[in-house]
Design a protein around this motif. Structure first.
Motif, PDB file in Angstrom:
ATOM      1  N   ILE A  59       2.501  21.634   3.390  1.00 63.85           N
ATOM      2  CA  ILE A  59       2.702  22.128   4.755  1.00 63.85           C
ATOM      3  C   ILE A  59       1.616  21.608   5.691  1.00 63.85           C
ATOM      4  CG2 ILE A  59       2.708  24.214   6.196  1.00 63.85           C
ATOM      5  CD1 ILE A  59       4.057  25.648   3.755  1.00 63.85           C
ATOM      6  N   ARG A  60       0.382  21.656   5.255  1.00 59.94           N
ATOM      7  CA  ARG A  60      -0.737  21.264   6.132  1.00 59.94           C
ATOM      8  C   ARG A  60      -0.823  19.759   6.377  1.00 59.94           C
ATOM      9  NH1 ARG A  60      -5.739  25.306   4.658  1.00 59.94           N
ATOM     10  NH2 ARG A  60      -4.577  27.219   5.086  1.00 59.94           N
ATOM     11  N   THR A  61      -0.183  18.964   5.546  1.00 54.37           N
ATOM     12  CA  THR A  61      -0.266  17.506   5.718  1.00 54.37           C
ATOM     13  C   THR A  61       1.106  16.844   5.852  1.00 54.37           C
ATOM     14  OG1 THR A  61      -0.387  17.224   3.314  1.00 54.37           O
ATOM     15  CG2 THR A  61      -2.491  17.298   4.529  1.00 54.37           C
ATOM     16  N   ASN A  62       2.142  17.627   6.081  1.00 47.81           N
ATOM     17  CA  ASN A  62       3.494  17.069   6.193  1.00 47.81           C
ATOM     18  C   ASN A  62       3.670  16.185   7.428  1.00 47.81           C
ATOM     19  OD1 ASN A  62       6.709  17.740   7.013  1.00 47.81           O
ATOM     20  ND2 ASN A  62       6.257  17.160   4.901  1.00 47.81           N
ATOM     21  N   HIS A  63       2.731  16.204   8.319  1.00 49.39           N
ATOM     22  CA  HIS A  63       2.767  15.358   9.523  1.00 49.39           C
ATOM     23  C   HIS A  63       2.207  13.958   9.253  1.00 49.39           C
ATOM     24  CE1 HIS A  63      -1.328  16.903   9.385  1.00 49.39           C
ATOM     25  NE2 HIS A  63      -1.672  15.886  10.167  1.00 49.39           N
ATOM     26  N   VAL A  64       1.797  13.691   7.999  1.00 41.11           N
ATOM     27  CA  VAL A  64       1.193  12.413   7.617  1.00 41.11           C
ATOM     28  C   VAL A  64       2.170  11.640   6.735  1.00 41.11           C
ATOM     29  CG1 VAL A  64      -0.720  11.311   6.376  1.00 41.11           C
ATOM     30  CG2 VAL A  64      -1.118  13.429   7.684  1.00 41.11           C
ATOM     31  N   ALA A  65       2.311  10.346   6.995  1.00 35.91           N
ATOM     32  CA  ALA A  65       3.134   9.477   6.148  1.00 35.91           C
ATOM     33  C   ALA A  65       2.324   8.237   5.773  1.00 35.91           C
ATOM     34  CB  ALA A  65       4.417   9.069   6.852  1.00 35.91           C
ATOM     35  N   VAL A  66       2.406   7.877   4.498  1.00 40.25           N
ATOM     36  CA  VAL A  66       1.739   6.670   3.984  1.00 40.25           C
ATOM     37  C   VAL A  66       2.734   5.515   4.061  1.00 40.25           C
ATOM     38  CG1 VAL A  66       0.680   5.606   1.962  1.00 40.25           C
ATOM     39  CG2 VAL A  66       0.269   8.035   2.467  1.00 40.25           C
ATOM     40  N   VAL A  67       2.284   4.405   4.569  1.00 38.31           N
ATOM     41  CA  VAL A  67       3.135   3.232   4.794  1.00 38.31           C
ATOM     42  C   VAL A  67       2.773   2.120   3.812  1.00 38.31           C
ATOM     43  CG1 VAL A  67       3.781   1.444   6.470  1.00 38.31           C
ATOM     44  CG2 VAL A  67       3.349   3.795   7.248  1.00 38.31           C
ATOM     45  N   VAL A  68       3.804   1.505   3.232  1.00 36.18           N
ATOM     46  CA  VAL A  68       3.641   0.320   2.384  1.00 36.18           C
ATOM     47  C   VAL A  68       4.681  -0.694   2.839  1.00 36.18           C
ATOM     48  CG1 VAL A  68       3.760  -0.618   0.043  1.00 36.18           C
ATOM     49  CG2 VAL A  68       2.838   1.679   0.417  1.00 36.18           C
ATOM     50  N   ALA A  69       4.272  -1.945   2.969  1.00 37.21           N
ATOM     51  CA  ALA A  69       5.188  -2.998   3.407  1.00 37.21           C
ATOM     52  C   ALA A  69       4.969  -4.253   2.582  1.00 37.21           C
ATOM     53  CB  ALA A  69       4.968  -3.306   4.895  1.00 37.21           C
ATOM     54  N   GLY A  70       6.004  -5.059   2.490  1.00 38.18           N
ATOM     55  CA  GLY A  70       5.904  -6.340   1.809  1.00 38.18           C
ATOM     56  C   GLY A  70       6.954  -7.299   2.327  1.00 38.18           C
ATOM     57  N   ILE A  71       6.558  -8.539   2.508  1.00 33.84           N
ATOM     58  CA  ILE A  71       7.458  -9.587   3.010  1.00 33.84           C
ATOM     59  C   ILE A  71       7.259 -10.822   2.150  1.00 33.84           C
ATOM     60  CG2 ILE A  71       8.009 -11.080   4.989  1.00 33.84           C
ATOM     61  CD1 ILE A  71       6.836  -8.806   6.757  1.00 33.84           C
ATOM     62  N   LEU A  72       8.364 -11.453   1.771  1.00 33.30           N
ATOM     63  CA  LEU A  72       8.256 -12.695   0.998  1.00 33.30           C
ATOM     64  C   LEU A  72       7.455 -13.721   1.789  1.00 33.30           C
ATOM     65  CD1 LEU A  72      11.879 -12.970  -0.458  1.00 33.30           C
ATOM     66  CD2 LEU A  72       9.826 -12.049  -1.572  1.00 33.30           C
ATOM     67  N   GLU A  73       6.630 -14.476   1.092  1.00 30.75           N
ATOM     68  CA  GLU A  73       5.673 -15.381   1.727  1.00 30.75           C
ATOM     69  C   GLU A  73       6.323 -16.350   2.715  1.00 30.75           C
ATOM     70  OE1 GLU A  73       2.193 -16.779   2.937  1.00 30.75           O
ATOM     71  OE2 GLU A  73       2.370 -15.110   1.517  1.00 30.75           O
ATOM     72  N   GLU A  74       7.458 -16.919   2.368  1.00 25.53           N
ATOM     73  CA  GLU A  74       8.063 -17.918   3.259  1.00 25.53           C
ATOM     74  C   GLU A  74       8.546 -17.324   4.582  1.00 25.53           C
ATOM     75  OE1 GLU A  74      12.179 -19.384   2.105  1.00 25.53           O
ATOM     76  OE2 GLU A  74      11.628 -18.291   0.284  1.00 25.53           O
ATOM     77  N   TYR A  75       8.596 -15.988   4.680  1.00 23.62           N
ATOM     78  CA  TYR A  75       9.058 -15.326   5.890  1.00 23.62           C
ATOM     79  C   TYR A  75       7.935 -14.640   6.651  1.00 23.62           C
ATOM     80  CZ  TYR A  75      13.563 -16.293   3.846  1.00 23.62           C
ATOM     81  OH  TYR A  75      14.654 -16.938   3.297  1.00 23.62           O
ATOM     82  N   CYS A  76       6.697 -14.791   6.177  1.00 27.72           N
ATOM     83  CA  CYS A  76       5.556 -14.207   6.875  1.00 27.72           C
ATOM     84  C   CYS A  76       5.270 -14.972   8.167  1.00 27.72           C
ATOM     85  CB  CYS A  76       4.317 -14.227   5.976  1.00 27.72           C
ATOM     86  SG  CYS A  76       4.402 -13.035   4.635  1.00 27.72           S
ATOM     87  N   SER A  77       4.616 -14.296   9.097  1.00 33.54           N
ATOM     88  CA  SER A  77       4.221 -14.863  10.404  1.00 33.54           C
ATOM     89  C   SER A  77       5.422 -15.273  11.244  1.00 33.54           C
ATOM     90  CB  SER A  77       3.273 -16.058  10.210  1.00 33.54           C
ATOM     91  OG  SER A  77       2.104 -15.639   9.536  1.00 33.54           O
ATOM     92  N   LYS A  78       6.533 -14.554  11.090  1.00 35.07           N
ATOM     93  CA  LYS A  78       7.737 -14.824  11.878  1.00 35.07           C
ATOM     94  C   LYS A  78       8.179 -13.590  12.662  1.00 35.07           C
ATOM     95  CE  LYS A  78       9.426 -18.347   8.636  1.00 35.07           C
ATOM     96  NZ  LYS A  78       8.700 -19.415   9.241  1.00 35.07           N
ATOM     97  N   GLY A  79       7.309 -12.569  12.736  1.00 37.23           N
ATOM     98  CA  GLY A  79       7.620 -11.364  13.500  1.00 37.23           C
ATOM     99  C   GLY A  79       8.375 -10.289  12.727  1.00 37.23           C
ATOM    100  N   ILE A  80       8.635 -10.525  11.458  1.00 40.75           N
ATOM    101  CA  ILE A  80       9.417  -9.569  10.666  1.00 40.75           C
ATOM    102  C   ILE A  80       8.608  -8.304  10.388  1.00 40.75           C
ATOM    103  CG2 ILE A  80      10.592  -9.223   8.456  1.00 40.75           C
ATOM    104  CD1 ILE A  80      11.088 -12.366   8.601  1.00 40.75           C
ATOM    105  N   GLY A  81       7.341  -8.458  10.053  1.00 41.23           N
ATOM    106  CA  GLY A  81       6.480  -7.303   9.822  1.00 41.23           C
ATOM    107  C   GLY A  81       6.390  -6.422  11.057  1.00 41.23           C
ATOM    108  N   TYR A  82       6.295  -7.057  12.210  1.00 39.27           N
ATOM    109  CA  TYR A  82       6.238  -6.317  13.472  1.00 39.27           C
ATOM    110  C   TYR A  82       7.521  -5.499  13.675  1.00 39.27           C
ATOM    111  CZ  TYR A  82       5.710  -5.300  18.420  1.00 39.27           C
ATOM    112  OH  TYR A  82       5.613  -4.655  19.625  1.00 39.27           O
ATOM    113  N   LEU A  83       8.674  -6.119  13.427  1.00 39.79           N
ATOM    114  CA  LEU A  83       9.950  -5.409  13.572  1.00 39.79           C
ATOM    115  C   LEU A  83      10.047  -4.235  12.596  1.00 39.79           C
ATOM    116  CD1 LEU A  83      12.425  -8.429  13.894  1.00 39.79           C
ATOM    117  CD2 LEU A  83      11.734  -6.855  15.707  1.00 39.79           C
ATOM    118  N   LEU A  84       9.637  -4.450  11.352  1.00 38.86           N
ATOM    119  CA  LEU A  84       9.674  -3.376  10.363  1.00 38.86           C
ATOM    120  C   LEU A  84       8.754  -2.220  10.784  1.00 38.86           C
ATOM    121  CD1 LEU A  84       9.686  -5.507   7.088  1.00 38.86           C
ATOM    122  CD2 LEU A  84      11.527  -3.986   7.859  1.00 38.86           C
TER     123      LEU A  84
END
Length: 168
Positions: free
Chosen positions: A79-104
């Protein structure tokens, strides 16, 4: 390149298994070593179901129907920490630096804002400048450093704790 961002669903089990295997094979800064993650269709199916049932969120990025990236936000269950979310992301290397991480990240931020999440947090290897710059661009700030938190190839790496406090 045409990129589609959408929620991951039960029909994505097979493709998501393949994606995770490839990501683990090539990702320099992800947690899992090659072959370390226990990936099975049954496990992924249970994960997809639990993400939905527990009020968490996972988006995938696709091009030509192929999963090329993902982001997941997992809320704290107390209850006291339900306002917190942990984020994990991953993008295949050939698609990095193309704005996909930003969109996600924008999709996760919008979801969080609409679902009473006040704080998004993550960790990132201090040498992963590409990811750090992306997180900063999206409003995340460095809060501290976890010294020698990750071991890879006999070398210890530090991680930054980063967070974004949402308005409202």
């Amino acid at each position: 390149m045409n990129i589609e961002i959408r929620e991951r669903n039960i029909d994505d089990v097979n493709e998501f298994c393949e994606f995770l295997n490839k990501l683990d094979d090539e990702a320099e800064y992800m947690l899992f070593e090659k072959g370390e993650r226990n990936i099975s269709k049954e496990r992924i199916q249970k994960n997809i179901e639990s993400v939905v049932n527990d009020g968490n969120k996972c988006y995938i990025a696709l091009t030509n129907g192929k999963i090329i990236g993902y982001i997941i936000a997992v809320r704290e269950s107390f209850i006291r920490t339900n306002h917190v979310a942990v984020v994990v992301a991953g993008i295949l290397e050939e698609y990095c630096s193309k704005g996909i991480g930003y969109l996600l990240l924008q999709n996760i931020i919008e979801w969080a804002s609409a679902n009473k999440v006040k704080r998004l947090e993550l960790t990132v290897i201090t040498e992963n400048e590409r990811a750090i710059n992306l997180y900063k661009k999206c409003g995340f700030e460095i809060e501290g450093t976890r010294k020698a938190s990750t071991l890879k190839n006999g070398r210890y790496y530090d991680e930054f704790y980063m967070s974004k406090i949402l308005e409202g």
